[in-house]
Design a protein around this motif. Structure first.
Motif, short mmCIF file in Angstrom:
data_model
loop_
_atom_site.label_atom_id
_atom_site.label_comp_id
_atom_site.label_asym_id
_atom_site.label_seq_id
_atom_site.Cartn_x
_atom_site.Cartn_y
_atom_site.Cartn_z
N HIS A 169 -13.52 -25.67 83.63
CA HIS A 169 -14.88 -25.54 83.12
C HIS A 169 -15.35 -26.83 82.45
O HIS A 169 -16.44 -27.32 82.69
CB HIS A 169 -14.92 -24.36 82.13
N HIS A 218 -18.03 -18.86 86.92
CA HIS A 218 -17.01 -19.90 86.72
C HIS A 218 -16.44 -19.85 85.29
O HIS A 218 -15.38 -20.42 85.03
CB HIS A 218 -17.55 -21.31 87.06
N ASP A 239 -21.88 -18.42 77.96
CA ASP A 239 -21.97 -18.72 79.38
C ASP A 239 -21.50 -17.50 80.16
O ASP A 239 -20.35 -17.08 80.01
CB ASP A 239 -21.05 -19.94 79.66
N HIS A 256 -23.28 -26.47 77.66
CA HIS A 256 -21.83 -26.46 77.50
C HIS A 256 -21.40 -27.18 76.23
O HIS A 256 -20.48 -26.73 75.54
CB HIS A 256 -21.15 -27.05 78.74
N TRP A 306 -27.13 -17.46 80.88
CA TRP A 306 -26.63 -17.55 79.50
C TRP A 306 -27.26 -16.49 78.62
O TRP A 306 -28.42 -16.12 78.82
CB TRP A 306 -26.98 -18.93 78.91
MN MN Z 1 -20.36 -22.99 82.62
#
Ligand code: MN
Length: 242
Positions: A71, A211, A207, A121, A170
């Motif tokens: 990630h 992934h 998140d 992120h 998100w």
């Molecule tokens: Mn992500």
């Protein structure tokens, strides 16, 4: 109003404070934690991933090391590299990422998607810490409880919002004009962007792209969301209020 004044008023007014503006506008788009992530290098603007404040395996068993590594070092690195490429090609100079977001509708989809991926992120990593840090019993906790009824009810509503993001996106806890809201955004959009209907200062980010959890949790997004509560750094979240 600075934080000390705000806290004093919170104490004086209690829950009624949540109905009046309590934070100055400048906090919304000018957060002290974000200024360090802009670097201007000669004629080239470069945005930088924060250094991960813990090791890949230190959020185990809630977030696994393999996911963290991929990630951070692949997904987040790619958003950042692609943002820098787009910013260079589009000659975006001397602008903070927050300034770009305020007018993101005027930029390319590459700037919007990779800019969001870069910023979101950086924030997400800081919202977590090994073992988590508890919400301290100050004014922020009281506002959270007054807004949502109780901490558990906030947790339920945030979890529900995160669970029901369709596809990738998100979940957020945001502050706008002194009030708290739970929102969600699709893809890599965030509440600082002019294209988003529910704007505000992001305090807590989660998140929910596959992934972020698929290696460990496969399709069980709800289990990943439950696990997230064990690693939240509430000191950091609270500090976002400035
Ligand atoms: Mn992500």
């Amino acid at each position: 109003m600075d934080k000390r004044d705000f806290m004093k008023k919170s104490i004086a007014l209690g829950a009624s404070l949540i109905s009046v503006p309590a934070f100055s506008e400048k906090h919304i788009f000018n957060n002290k934690h974000d200024s360090s992530i802009l670097a201007v290098n000669g004629s080239k603007q470069s945005f930088e991933q924060i250094k991960l404040p813990y090791s890949y395996d230190s959020l185990e068993p809630y977030i696994d090391a393999a996911t963290m590594k991929l990630h951070y070092s692949a997904h987040h690195a790619a958003y950042t590299a692609n943002l820098n490429k787009a910013a260079t090609e589009e000659k975006i100079l001397n602008k903070s990422i927050e300034e770009i977001f305020k007018n993101v509708s005027h930029y390319s989809s590459s700037v919007r998607n990779n800019g969001g991926g870069f910023y979101n992120h950086n924030l997400f990593w800081q919202c977590m810490t090994p073992g988590g840090k508890k919400l301290s019993s100050g004014s922020f906790k009281r506002i959270l409880e007054a807004t949502f009824g109780s901490f558990d009810e906030f947790k339920n509503q945030f979890s529900q919002k995160a669970a029901t993001v369709f596809g990738s996106g998100w979940a957020w806890l945001i502050e706008r004009e002194g009030k708290l809201y739970i929102t969600s955004t699709p893809n890599q959009d965030n509440p600082l962007m002019d294209v988003v209907s529910e704007k505000g200062n992001p305090l807590l980010a989660l998140d929910v792209w596959e992934h972020a959890y698929y290696l460990k949790y496969q399709n069980r997004r709800a289990d990943y969301i439950s696990a997230f509560w064990n690693v939240i750094d509430w000191d950091f979240v609270e500090s976002r209020l400035g």
